[in-house]
Design a protein around this motif. Structure first.
Motif, PDB file in Angstrom:
ATOM      1  N   LEU A   1      78.669 -68.541 -39.230  1.00  0.00           N
ATOM      2  CA  LEU A   1      79.669 -67.748 -39.938  1.00  0.00           C
ATOM      3  C   LEU A   1      80.714 -68.718 -40.460  1.00  0.00           C
ATOM      4  O   LEU A   1      81.331 -69.449 -39.678  1.00  0.00           O
ATOM      5  CB  LEU A   1      80.320 -66.733 -38.995  1.00  0.00           C
ATOM      6  CG  LEU A   1      81.493 -65.926 -39.537  1.00  0.00           C
ATOM      7  CD1 LEU A   1      81.057 -65.047 -40.695  1.00  0.00           C
ATOM      8  CD2 LEU A   1      82.108 -65.087 -38.427  1.00  0.00           C
ATOM      9  N   VAL A   2      80.877 -68.761 -41.766  1.00  0.00           N
ATOM     10  CA  VAL A   2      81.864 -69.661 -42.354  1.00  0.00           C
ATOM     11  C   VAL A   2      82.645 -68.938 -43.450  1.00  0.00           C
ATOM     12  O   VAL A   2      82.102 -68.099 -44.163  1.00  0.00           O
ATOM     13  CB  VAL A   2      81.229 -70.951 -42.934  1.00  0.00           C
ATOM     14  CG1 VAL A   2      80.621 -71.800 -41.847  1.00  0.00           C
ATOM     15  CG2 VAL A   2      80.187 -70.631 -43.981  1.00  0.00           C
ATOM     16  N   VAL A   3      83.915 -69.277 -43.535  1.00  0.00           N
ATOM     17  CA  VAL A   3      84.785 -68.794 -44.602  1.00  0.00           C
ATOM     18  C   VAL A   3      85.577 -70.006 -45.083  1.00  0.00           C
ATOM     19  O   VAL A   3      86.151 -70.747 -44.275  1.00  0.00           O
ATOM     20  CB  VAL A   3      85.734 -67.679 -44.108  1.00  0.00           C
ATOM     21  CG1 VAL A   3      86.723 -67.284 -45.188  1.00  0.00           C
ATOM     22  CG2 VAL A   3      84.939 -66.461 -43.642  1.00  0.00           C
ATOM     23  N   ALA A   4      85.601 -70.200 -46.371  1.00  0.00           N
ATOM     24  CA  ALA A   4      86.345 -71.322 -46.960  1.00  0.00           C
ATOM     25  C   ALA A   4      87.813 -71.221 -46.552  1.00  0.00           C
ATOM     26  O   ALA A   4      88.362 -70.114 -46.472  1.00  0.00           O
ATOM     27  CB  ALA A   4      86.214 -71.302 -48.470  1.00  0.00           C
ATOM     28  N   PRO A   5      88.458 -72.346 -46.270  1.00  0.00           N
ATOM     29  CA  PRO A   5      89.864 -72.314 -45.845  1.00  0.00           C
ATOM     30  C   PRO A   5      90.775 -71.496 -46.757  1.00  0.00           C
ATOM     31  O   PRO A   5      91.633 -70.760 -46.276  1.00  0.00           O
ATOM     32  CB  PRO A   5      90.266 -73.799 -45.840  1.00  0.00           C
ATOM     33  CG  PRO A   5      88.981 -74.525 -45.577  1.00  0.00           C
ATOM     34  CD  PRO A   5      87.919 -73.718 -46.292  1.00  0.00           C
TER      35      PRO A   5
END
Length: 97
Positions: A74-78
């Motif tokens: 699970l990743v979300v751009a900063p």
């Protein structure tokens, strides 16, 4: 997707990881793009549906075991954090699986 995950995670996944996501009927990968820049990927969730082995005990009243959902990444751009995107991606993965 690979670039976003490499930027946000401390570990890099091999190409085979993405192949499994795209070919397995029990795995998914959902992507989220920026509304202001539709070609910019801002979030991604990868998940897998796992079924427990069949129970060896036979019982007419026992319910079948329920599958589990495993979040693989699970990743979300900063720049997109703090707006509930991660929660939305997880809910969407659970509904889809």
């Amino acid at each position: 997707m690979l670039a976003l995950q490499d930027d946000c995670l401390p570990v890099s996944y091999p190409p085979s990881f993405y192949t499994v996501l795209l070919t397995s009927p029990t795995s998914i990968c959902l992507l989220s793009y920026s509304s202001s820049s539709p070609s910019t990927l801002v979030g991604c969730v990868s998940a897998h549906l796992s079924y427990p082995p069949p129970c060896t005990l036979s019982s007419r009243t026992a319910e079948p075991p329920k599958p589990s959902i495993y979040l693989l990444s699970l990743v979300v751009a900063p720049a997109a954090r703090g707006h509930g995107l991660a929660a939305y991606l997880v809910r969407s993965a659970c509904r889809t699986l």
